[in-house]
Design an enzyme around this catalytic site. Structure first.
Site, PDB file in Angstrom:
ATOM      1  N   ASP A 307       7.033   1.752   5.973  1.00 21.41           N
ATOM      2  CA  ASP A 307       7.431   0.699   5.019  1.00 21.41           C
ATOM      3  C   ASP A 307       8.929   0.432   5.044  1.00 21.41           C
ATOM      4  O   ASP A 307       9.401  -0.471   4.361  1.00 21.41           O
ATOM      5  CB  ASP A 307       6.993   1.059   3.591  1.00 21.41           C
ATOM      6  CG  ASP A 307       5.497   1.002   3.458  1.00 21.41           C
ATOM      7  OD1 ASP A 307       4.978   1.504   2.442  1.00 21.41           O
ATOM      8  OD2 ASP A 307       4.828   0.486   4.369  1.00 21.41           O
ATOM      9  N   ARG A 399       6.004  -8.684  -5.080  1.00 25.74           N
ATOM     10  CA  ARG A 399       4.915  -7.712  -5.251  1.00 25.74           C
ATOM     11  C   ARG A 399       5.481  -6.316  -5.458  1.00 25.74           C
ATOM     12  O   ARG A 399       4.879  -5.489  -6.138  1.00 25.74           O
ATOM     13  CB  ARG A 399       4.034  -7.682  -3.993  1.00 25.74           C
ATOM     14  CG  ARG A 399       3.151  -8.859  -3.768  1.00 25.74           C
ATOM     15  CD  ARG A 399       2.253  -8.627  -2.585  1.00 25.74           C
ATOM     16  NE  ARG A 399       1.605  -7.318  -2.698  1.00 25.74           N
ATOM     17  CZ  ARG A 399       1.002  -6.721  -1.660  1.00 25.74           C
ATOM     18  NH1 ARG A 399       0.972  -7.298  -0.484  1.00 25.74           N
ATOM     19  NH2 ARG A 399       0.426  -5.544  -1.813  1.00 25.74           N
TER      20      ARG A 399
END
Ligand code: EPZ
Length: 427
Positions: A307, A399
């Protein structure tokens, strides 16, 4: 649609405070279905994925009180054994945690197959393998995952994961919490948010040990009572701001972090020439002068996190020399490279490897966010570039990043948010 407009070229200076971990929160909230009482959860990041999950739980009958932007009280005592709203569930991959939570609470679950980012196939076969190991029958039909415990309810079992999976590790842990007997998960993932979910469940009365190692033992208990819990800081949000300070240049204190969680990110940024100083709950990042090339291979924790792959790629795009990134977790996660190339980067992608030749300068233009972390990388690139960068589909970024605009403005960035039309696009 939401757009960000960035005037690049200004170094980042000041202090940024990190919010609660997204990937812990999106598991802990569904896990409250197991609790026979009220959970008071602090440091919940106020991001669209969390707001969506709260809407899903509310649609199932959960009583939710938001005591502050980051403190939530949730009681699932009166949750009906209803399916969660498909339209909402399909918007977010973390909905798969509803399977383990419903199975653990009611002995059966029916959840629409989750959506999520476009990194190629994102199967849930390891989740299924774990649920079967604790006595459930699971089938996937017409876009749903249906699971049902045997006559006697869920029973402890042993599962050895074929793939180190964060989601499967957490989902099985949730499903096994109220099972009869002991469950052992081998080859478990070890991410900090897995430990956080285990700590949350234990604070409500569960008996889970070994989280953070590759063998997790869950001793089933009869019930979980209510209680209080504070979510850990977000490792990836912190890493994103650290990478921004290095790519753009400047002097940034990243506070409310657990430095141990940042080890591989700090080490890589130091290797590239940044000065990274650790304190008890903060990391000071300074970058002056040219960046050096580096190589990264993404790995499960404690390796370099996938990530953080797009974000470190921007640092490499501005480093002297040729760097490489090998993605080992997902099939494809390089969609953002074409967007960076439009800003003047020189990146060649072959299968799961990106080769990045550093350039002196990126140039602002209109780009779009392919997914959450790709969008974060485009923000970093826009801040480092000269001229104006417009990032389209910035909903993806919201998000997972709380108050991104105000946090970056607090560091001296020239960035603003433009809402064109339509409702909040859930994560
Ligand atoms: C979680 O996704 C995170 N999402 C992802 O973060 C993160 O990239 C990923 O873990 C890896 O760290 C959430 O926590 C909501 P996996 P998850 O199961 O659980 C394969 C972000 O940006 N796999 O660890 O879906 C899978 O295809 C998001 O915050 C199977 O084969 O990831 C992948 O190649 C993006 N079978 C690998 O394992 C399975 O049953 C790792 O996936 C499950 C996974």
């Amino acid at each position: 649609m939401t757009k960000y407009v960035i005037e690049g070229g200004t170094p980042l200076n000041g202090t940024v405070t990190i919010s609660g971990a997204k990937n812990a929160a999106v598991a802990i909230l569904p896990a409250t279905l197991l609790v026979n009482g009220t959970c008071r959860i602090e440091n919940v990041p106020n991001i669209s994925d969390v707001r969506l999950l709260l809407r899903i739980l509310e649609s199932m009958g959960a009583e939710i009180r938001r005591l502050s932007p980051n403190t939530i009280e949730i009681c699932c005592r009166n949750v009906r054994e209803s399916e969660a709203s498909d339209a909402l569930v399909r918007k977010i991959r973390a909905s798969y945690y509803l399977i383990g939570a419903q199975l653990g609470r009611f002995g059966h679950a029916k959840v629409a197959l989750p959506g999520g980012c476009n990194f190629g196939p994102r199967p849930i076969d390891q989740h299924v393998k774990g649920f079967e190991a604790i006595g459930a029958e699971v089938e996937q039909l017409e876009g749903y995952v249906c699971a049902r415990a045997g006559e006697g309810g869920l029973t402890g079992g042993r599962v050895n994961l074929d793939v180190v999976s964060v989601g499967a590790t957490i989902n099985i842990m949730i499903g096994a919490t109220l099972a009869e007997g002991t469950t052992v998960i081998e080859n478990a993932a070890k991410e900090p948010h897995i430990v956080d979910v285990a700590n949350f469940l234990n604070s409500m009365g569960a008996k889970i040990s070994g989280a953070g190692t590759d063998v997790i033992k869950i001793r089933g208990v009869k019930a979980l009572r209510g209680g209080m819990y504070t979510i850990i800081p977000d490792q990836i949000e912190a890493g994103t701001y650290m990478a921004a300070a290095v790519a753009v240049g400047g002097d940034v204190l990243v506070q409310n972090v657990i430095p141990k969680h940042m080890d591989t990110i700090s080490a890589k940024l130091r290797e590239m020439g940044a000065k990274v100083t650790e304190y008890d709950d903060a990391i000071h990042v300074q970058r002056a002068g040219m960046l050096r090339r580096a190589n990264v291979k993404t790995l499960p924790y404690p390796g370099f996190p996938t990530d953080m792959q797009p974000q470190i790629a921007v640092c490499m795009a501005l480093a002297s020399g040729v760097s490489t990134i090998r993605e080992s977790i997902y099939e494809t996660r390089f969609g953002y490279c074409a967007e960076l190339d439009r800003m003047g980067a020189m990146i060649k992608v072959e299968s799961k490897m990106a080769t990045i030749t550093g350039v002196d300068q990126l140039h602002g233009c209109t780009v779009h966010a392919c997914d959450l972390r790709a969008g974060a990388a485009m923000v970093i690139a826009g801040l480092a570039a000269d001229g104006t960068t417009v990032i389209e589909e910035a909903e993806f970024i919201e998000r997972g990043y709380e108050d991104l605009i105000s946090k970056l403005q607090g560091l001296g960035a020239s960035i603003k948010r433009i809402e064109t039309s339509g409702s909040e696009k859930a994560g």
